[in-house]
Design a protein around this motif. Sequence first.
Motif, PDB file in Angstrom:
ATOM      1  N   GLN A 170       0.805  -1.222   0.000  1.00 51.72           N
ATOM      2  CA  GLN A 170       0.000   0.000   0.000  1.00 51.72           C
ATOM      3  C   GLN A 170       0.841   1.277   0.000  1.00 51.72           C
ATOM      4  N   GLU A 171       2.042   1.242   0.516  1.00 46.13           N
ATOM      5  CA  GLU A 171       2.874   2.442   0.557  1.00 46.13           C
ATOM      6  C   GLU A 171       3.482   2.708  -0.815  1.00 46.13           C
ATOM      7  N   PRO A 172       3.085   3.786  -1.482  1.00 44.96           N
ATOM      8  CA  PRO A 172       3.614   4.059  -2.830  1.00 44.96           C
ATOM      9  C   PRO A 172       5.130   4.241  -2.807  1.00 44.96           C
ATOM     10  N   GLY A 173       5.780   3.643  -3.783  1.00 44.18           N
ATOM     11  CA  GLY A 173       7.204   3.829  -3.961  1.00 44.18           C
ATOM     12  C   GLY A 173       8.070   2.746  -3.345  1.00 44.18           C
ATOM     13  N   ARG A 174       7.637   2.147  -2.255  1.00 44.39           N
ATOM     14  CA  ARG A 174       8.498   1.211  -1.539  1.00 44.39           C
ATOM     15  C   ARG A 174       8.701  -0.090  -2.309  1.00 44.39           C
ATOM     16  N   THR A 175       7.608  -0.769  -2.645  1.00 43.79           N
ATOM     17  CA  THR A 175       7.738  -2.079  -3.277  1.00 43.79           C
ATOM     18  C   THR A 175       8.241  -1.965  -4.701  1.00 43.79           C
ATOM     19  N   GLU A 176       7.799  -0.942  -5.432  1.00 39.63           N
ATOM     20  CA  GLU A 176       8.276  -0.812  -6.805  1.00 39.63           C
ATOM     21  C   GLU A 176       9.788  -0.578  -6.844  1.00 39.63           C
ATOM     22  N   ALA A 177      10.305   0.171  -5.885  1.00 34.53           N
ATOM     23  CA  ALA A 177      11.750   0.374  -5.844  1.00 34.53           C
ATOM     24  C   ALA A 177      12.478  -0.949  -5.619  1.00 34.53           C
ATOM     25  N   GLU A 178      11.942  -1.775  -4.743  1.00 36.12           N
ATOM     26  CA  GLU A 178      12.552  -3.078  -4.486  1.00 36.12           C
ATOM     27  C   GLU A 178      12.507  -3.965  -5.731  1.00 36.12           C
ATOM     28  N   LEU A 179      11.332  -4.046  -6.369  1.00 37.38           N
ATOM     29  CA  LEU A 179      11.169  -4.956  -7.502  1.00 37.38           C
ATOM     30  C   LEU A 179      11.932  -4.500  -8.732  1.00 37.38           C
ATOM     31  N   GLU A 180      12.098  -3.196  -8.896  1.00 37.84           N
ATOM     32  CA  GLU A 180      12.768  -2.662 -10.076  1.00 37.84           C
ATOM     33  C   GLU A 180      14.291  -2.649  -9.938  1.00 37.84           C
ATOM     34  N   ARG A 181      14.793  -2.925  -8.743  1.00 41.21           N
ATOM     35  CA  ARG A 181      16.246  -2.917  -8.525  1.00 41.21           C
ATOM     36  C   ARG A 181      16.937  -3.971  -9.388  1.00 41.21           C
ATOM     37  N   ASN A 182      16.297  -5.110  -9.535  1.00 44.81           N
ATOM     38  CA  ASN A 182      16.824  -6.199 -10.372  1.00 44.81           C
ATOM     39  C   ASN A 182      15.624  -6.968 -10.898  1.00 44.81           C
ATOM     40  N   VAL A 183      15.123  -6.548 -12.055  1.00 46.81           N
ATOM     41  CA  VAL A 183      13.877  -7.114 -12.572  1.00 46.81           C
ATOM     42  C   VAL A 183      14.040  -8.597 -12.891  1.00 46.81           C
ATOM     43  N   SER A 184      15.203  -8.999 -13.332  1.00 46.69           N
ATOM     44  CA  SER A 184      15.434 -10.406 -13.625  1.00 46.69           C
ATOM     45  C   SER A 184      15.246 -11.253 -12.359  1.00 46.69           C
ATOM     46  N   ARG A 185      15.859 -10.834 -11.287  1.00 47.12           N
ATOM     47  CA  ARG A 185      15.715 -11.551 -10.014  1.00 47.12           C
ATOM     48  C   ARG A 185      14.266 -11.534  -9.546  1.00 47.12           C
ATOM     49  N   THR A 186      13.626 -10.387  -9.671  1.00 53.75           N
ATOM     50  CA  THR A 186      12.232 -10.256  -9.241  1.00 53.75           C
ATOM     51  C   THR A 186      11.327 -11.247  -9.953  1.00 53.75           C
ATOM     52  N   MET A 187      11.384 -11.262 -11.268  1.00 48.95           N
ATOM     53  CA  MET A 187      10.482 -12.115 -12.023  1.00 48.95           C
ATOM     54  C   MET A 187      10.790 -13.592 -11.804  1.00 48.95           C
ATOM     55  N   ARG A 188      12.054 -13.908 -11.766  1.00 51.27           N
ATOM     56  CA  ARG A 188      12.455 -15.302 -11.552  1.00 51.27           C
ATOM     57  C   ARG A 188      11.918 -15.826 -10.214  1.00 51.27           C
ATOM     58  N   ARG A 189      12.066 -15.043  -9.176  1.00 45.96           N
ATOM     59  CA  ARG A 189      11.663 -15.494  -7.841  1.00 45.96           C
ATOM     60  C   ARG A 189      10.139 -15.545  -7.689  1.00 45.96           C
ATOM     61  N   ILE A 190       9.439 -14.534  -8.205  1.00 46.05           N
ATOM     62  CA  ILE A 190       7.976 -14.520  -8.060  1.00 46.05           C
ATOM     63  C   ILE A 190       7.346 -15.666  -8.844  1.00 46.05           C
ATOM     64  N   LEU A 191       7.741 -15.827 -10.094  1.00 49.47           N
ATOM     65  CA  LEU A 191       7.130 -16.869 -10.913  1.00 49.47           C
ATOM     66  C   LEU A 191       7.402 -18.261 -10.348  1.00 49.47           C
ATOM     67  N   TYR A 192       8.559 -18.469  -9.793  1.00 46.83           N
ATOM     68  CA  TYR A 192       8.890 -19.776  -9.216  1.00 46.83           C
ATOM     69  C   TYR A 192       8.178 -20.015  -7.883  1.00 46.83           C
ATOM     70  N   SER A 193       8.095 -18.993  -7.048  1.00 43.77           N
ATOM     71  CA  SER A 193       7.727 -19.210  -5.646  1.00 43.77           C
ATOM     72  C   SER A 193       6.276 -19.588  -5.418  1.00 43.77           C
ATOM     73  N   VAL A 194       5.374 -19.241  -6.320  1.00 41.33           N
ATOM     74  CA  VAL A 194       3.974 -19.633  -6.140  1.00 41.33           C
ATOM     75  C   VAL A 194       3.542 -20.651  -7.196  1.00 41.33           C
ATOM     76  N   SER A 195       4.512 -21.250  -7.844  1.00 45.77           N
ATOM     77  CA  SER A 195       4.204 -22.277  -8.839  1.00 45.77           C
ATOM     78  C   SER A 195       4.114 -23.641  -8.179  1.00 45.77           C
ATOM     79  N   GLY A 196       3.725 -24.619  -8.965  1.00 45.11           N
ATOM     80  CA  GLY A 196       3.692 -25.988  -8.476  1.00 45.11           C
ATOM     81  C   GLY A 196       5.039 -26.671  -8.537  1.00 45.11           C
ATOM     82  N   SER A 197       6.090 -25.922  -8.860  1.00 42.52           N
ATOM     83  CA  SER A 197       7.421 -26.496  -9.041  1.00 42.52           C
ATOM     84  C   SER A 197       8.268 -26.494  -7.779  1.00 42.52           C
TER      85      SER A 197
END
Length: 398
Positions: free
Chosen positions: A229-256
């Motif tokens: 809910q706090e604007p700016g906080r999470t987007e700054a974290e996720l945009e720091r390394n988009v490759s790491r962000t996407m890799r971890r999110i897509l894996y972590s809630v998958s059935g894998s």
Amino acid sequence: MQAHGGEAADARAVRRDIKNVLSRSFALTHLPLLFLTLENDRALFNGKETNRSLLARMGARAQMRVACRASGGAKRESGVMKVVDTSSGAFSIRDEGQGPAVLLLHGWPETAHSWRHQFAPLVAAGFRVVAPNQRGYDGSFAPDAIEAYSIFHLVGDAIAILDALKIEKAVAVGHDWGAPVAWTSALMRPDRIAAVVGMSVPYASRGPKPPLEAMREAGAGNHYMLHFQEPGRTEAELERNVSRTMRRILYSVSGSLPDGATWRPFVPEGGGFLDTTFEPDALPQWLSDEDLDIYIAAFERSGFRRPLNWYRNIDRNWELSAALAGLRIRQPSLFVIGARDPLLATMGPAVEALPRILPDLRGRHVIERAGHWVQQEAPEAVNRLLLEFLGGLPGHRG
């Protein structure tokens, strides 16, 4: 530590009350990836075994059909995106085929690419398939204001896209955050949405209080949705390394995830959202390097601020939806979820309730071994269910 006797009964009652409050309150927002884990209570949420126990408990009463196993390594389907001007704004859209229209609505953090495996089978069956990058996502209309991302704006976008493409009616299919857009479009515009399919997020009626308020009252103050809910906080974290962000999110809630590993939605004190996720040793079979690169490029261009604004309208959606209370979705409907989707652990009651609140529900399907990204992880099973559903609709046999 495991509770015993009266303490165990009290703990079960608390868990039941919290889950019931949350399930009722989230209502129109249909919050994606919502599941509540109580501190020091592993029995409530233990990954695959929890979901198996839930399915066993639902049993004949739920009459759920477990669809075929997830298939890995499916060939990636690519498509051409085009920009379409609408009354809402310009949207990047993939539009293929001829015939009755199917509108595919993605979730967070995804794009139209999440539907890559659905295009070829649906087009081959005689359907026109349309998948936009939704408001705030890569190449599409992306206003700055947080309040410009309410569920009513998102439904308006869906209808505006149909108008711009001169489509009179369509079947809306939504996954994750796309599911509430699909459900609410069907609720508000039955003249334009002939039928509706929700994936991973079940439909629920409007609850008695704002969802985020209910979460705080339930003691879930460090839930990731509140963290967002706090604007700016999470987007700054996720945009720091988009490759790491996407890799971890897509894996972590998958059935894998390996057996026993479970993504927990609570942000540790002083930490960030990615501290809730896992780093894969290798990409899961359903996600190729090329697929991941497409997602990375999309979010490097668009950033995460505007997609996160969808979450920042959760309580506003509840406040604005009072006039919709009591309405029902009467069109044919379908629900699909992965057996290893973490959402299933606490939204089971909402899934069980679907036949009572959707008068023309054609099925509830749990796809074995698939996680949250069900149409990507188990494309053959999902496509079969979609084609069966579409084939049973008047004028939608392709």
